[in-house]
Design a protein around this motif. Structure first.
Motif, mmCIF file in Angstrom:
data_model
loop_
_atom_site.group_PDB
_atom_site.id
_atom_site.type_symbol
_atom_site.label_atom_id
_atom_site.label_comp_id
_atom_site.label_asym_id
_atom_site.label_seq_id
_atom_site.Cartn_x
_atom_site.Cartn_y
_atom_site.Cartn_z
ATOM 1 N N LEU A 136 64.806 -63.855 -6.846
ATOM 2 C CA LEU A 136 65.337 -62.528 -7.124
ATOM 3 C C LEU A 136 66.338 -62.631 -8.268
ATOM 4 C CD1 LEU A 136 66.148 -61.351 -3.470
ATOM 5 C CD2 LEU A 136 63.990 -61.097 -4.720
ATOM 6 N N VAL A 137 66.337 -61.649 -9.165
ATOM 7 C CA VAL A 137 67.305 -61.582 -10.251
ATOM 8 C C VAL A 137 68.206 -60.377 -10.011
ATOM 9 C CG1 VAL A 137 67.655 -61.333 -12.733
ATOM 10 C CG2 VAL A 137 65.726 -62.681 -11.871
ATOM 11 N N ILE A 138 69.512 -60.606 -9.974
ATOM 12 C CA ILE A 138 70.473 -59.540 -9.752
ATOM 13 C C ILE A 138 70.620 -58.699 -11.021
ATOM 14 C CG2 ILE A 138 72.887 -59.011 -9.201
ATOM 15 C CD1 ILE A 138 71.267 -60.049 -6.838
ATOM 16 N N VAL B 158 69.171 -55.512 -7.004
ATOM 17 C CA VAL B 158 68.178 -56.493 -7.447
ATOM 18 C C VAL B 158 67.345 -55.898 -8.577
ATOM 19 C CG1 VAL B 158 66.168 -57.870 -6.779
ATOM 20 C CG2 VAL B 158 68.093 -57.605 -5.188
ATOM 21 N N LEU B 159 67.333 -56.578 -9.701
ATOM 22 C CA LEU B 159 66.562 -56.120 -10.854
ATOM 23 C C LEU B 159 65.068 -56.324 -10.621
ATOM 24 C CD1 LEU B 159 66.658 -55.120 -13.846
ATOM 25 C CD2 LEU B 159 66.652 -57.530 -14.495
ATOM 26 N N GLY B 160 64.705 -57.514 -10.156
ATOM 27 C CA GLY B 160 63.290 -57.797 -9.964
ATOM 28 C C GLY B 160 63.067 -59.140 -9.312
ATOM 29 N N ASP C 13 57.066 -55.071 -2.255
ATOM 30 C CA ASP C 13 57.784 -55.353 -1.014
ATOM 31 C C ASP C 13 58.001 -56.855 -0.950
ATOM 32 O OD1 ASP C 13 58.788 -55.773 1.492
ATOM 33 O OD2 ASP C 13 57.194 -54.743 2.579
ATOM 34 N N PRO C 14 59.184 -57.351 -1.305
ATOM 35 C CA PRO C 14 59.383 -58.804 -1.384
ATOM 36 C C PRO C 14 59.357 -59.509 -0.032
ATOM 37 C CG PRO C 14 61.471 -57.660 -1.646
ATOM 38 C CD PRO C 14 60.404 -56.600 -1.633
ATOM 39 N N ASP C 15 59.394 -58.753 1.048
ATOM 40 C CA ASP C 15 59.376 -59.353 2.384
ATOM 41 C C ASP C 15 57.987 -59.370 3.001
ATOM 42 O OD1 ASP C 15 62.221 -59.829 2.552
ATOM 43 O OD2 ASP C 15 62.452 -57.661 2.732
ATOM 44 N N ALA C 16 56.958 -59.076 2.205
ATOM 45 C CA ALA C 16 55.587 -59.087 2.730
ATOM 46 C C ALA C 16 54.601 -59.473 1.625
ATOM 47 C CB ALA C 16 55.229 -57.729 3.322
ATOM 48 N N SER D 9 65.708 -61.777 5.517
ATOM 49 C CA SER D 9 65.041 -60.954 4.508
ATOM 50 C C SER D 9 65.785 -61.019 3.180
ATOM 51 C CB SER D 9 64.987 -59.500 4.983
ATOM 52 O OG SER D 9 66.299 -58.942 4.998
ATOM 53 N N CYS D 10 65.145 -60.491 2.142
ATOM 54 C CA CYS D 10 65.794 -60.465 0.823
ATOM 55 C C CYS D 10 67.078 -59.644 0.871
ATOM 56 C CB CYS D 10 64.829 -59.892 -0.210
ATOM 57 S SG CYS D 10 63.407 -60.964 -0.558
ATOM 58 N N ALA D 11 67.032 -58.481 1.519
ATOM 59 C CA ALA D 11 68.228 -57.645 1.604
ATOM 60 C C ALA D 11 69.341 -58.344 2.369
ATOM 61 C CB ALA D 11 67.884 -56.310 2.270
ATOM 62 N N ARG D 12 68.986 -59.017 3.460
ATOM 63 C CA ARG D 12 70.006 -59.729 4.241
ATOM 64 C C ARG D 12 70.635 -60.841 3.403
ATOM 65 N NH1 ARG D 12 70.877 -61.786 9.554
ATOM 66 N NH2 ARG D 12 72.928 -62.788 9.459
ATOM 67 N N ALA D 13 69.821 -61.546 2.648
ATOM 68 C CA ALA D 13 70.337 -62.651 1.832
ATOM 69 C C ALA D 13 71.297 -62.134 0.767
ATOM 70 C CB ALA D 13 69.178 -63.412 1.183
#
Length: 284
Positions: free
Chosen positions: A135-137, A153-155, A197-200, A223-227
């Motif tokens: 992930l890139v902030i 998150v940019l992408g 959807d980065p978590d799937a 998950s990405c959001a949790r991280a």
């Protein structure tokens, strides 16, 4: 003439005249990493501005060489999650962590697609691969909530957490063995966070044509959001920071017999809706 105010898939590359540019593939279906690795021309719409605010224009260019989606100058630090996949924790015979386990790589670890030169210090039967989502902030994040985290998150793009195992495991801190120059190839395409959807995501890693890792990001413990939310607590995640989300089971060091990266071998890392990162490892 502006075609769109926003981009969806973005590559950083060397263009026809040798200049480093940003562009979005004209054909959204093309796997940029595989095409360039095969010597096929990939036409892109040029992005004016920077990776964060740029606009896709009607001007076109052709990719001559792929680069990491962000440069070392743009990235101040690479934060990496360890033991974030359930099956990887099981193969390592370690309990699931109660909160994200983090180590760091310096920005000098950043590399792009293509040939990676391996230092002599990393060649002693120890060079390992780790297929990961990065992930890139996109804007500074501090004390953000899990609900809001992905807005920062940019992408997302493909990554390989290249690990020098003997140096890593000789110390309780992993940073040295994980932080060699070129030990974090990224790319080739950065996909806007809102477009997937980065978590799937299905993904796999192939070493010299052999599938060595295959999983789905739904096996992640955090998950990405949790991280992102966790790593931002009391700490500013600056724009351009990179977060690696951990690797699944199948690392070379856990295999019997062990499977390391040899001189001249090619590693391909594919993520659904993102594309393929292709690197060839060249021993000094």
């Amino acid at each position: 003439m502006t075609l769109a105010s926003n981009w969806t898939r973005l590559a950083r590359f060397v263009g026809r005249n040798g200049a480093i540019r940003l562009g979005q593939p004209v054909d959204p279906k093309v796997d940029v990493g595989l095409a360039v690795a095969a010597g096929e021309p990939v036409e892109v719409f040029v992005v004016e501005g920077d990776i964060y605010t740029g606009m896709v224009t009607a001007e076109r260019d052709v990719i001559q060489q792929l680069l990491s989606p962000i440069s070392r100058d743009e990235c101040n630090l690479i934060r990496c999650l360890g033991l974030n996949f359930k099956k990887h924790a099981e193969e390592a015979k370690m309990p699931f962590p109660n909160e994200p386990v983090m180590f760091v790589k310096p920005r000098t670890a950043l590399a792009g697609p293509g040939e990676l030169v391996v230092s002599r210090a990393a060649q002693d039967d120890q060079l390992d691969f780790e297929t990961e989502l990065a992930l890139v902030i996109g804007r500074d994040a501090r004390d953000v909530s899990e609900a809001d985290a992905m807005d920062y998150v940019l992408g997302a793009t493909c990554a390989n957490d290249v690990s020098v195992r003997k140096h890593q495991l000789a110390n309780s801190q992993w940073c040295f063995g994980k932080g060699f120059d070129g030990s974090c190839p990224l790319g080739p395409v950065l996909v806007r966070a809102s477009a997937l959807d980065p978590d799937a995501l299905e993904f796999r890693g192939e070493l010299s044509g052999e599938t060595v890792q295959a999983s789905n990001t739904n096996d992640m413990i955090f998950s990405c959001a949790r991280a992102v939310a966790h790593l931002s607590q009391g700490t500013t995640l600056e724009r351009g920071s990179v977060i690696l989300m951990g690797t699944p089971s199948g690392i070379g060091w856990a295999r019997e017999p062990r499977r390391i990266i040899r001189d001249g071998e090619e590693m391909r890392i594919w993520f659904e809706d993102v594309g393929t990162l292709v690197n060839t490892f060249k021993y000094e």
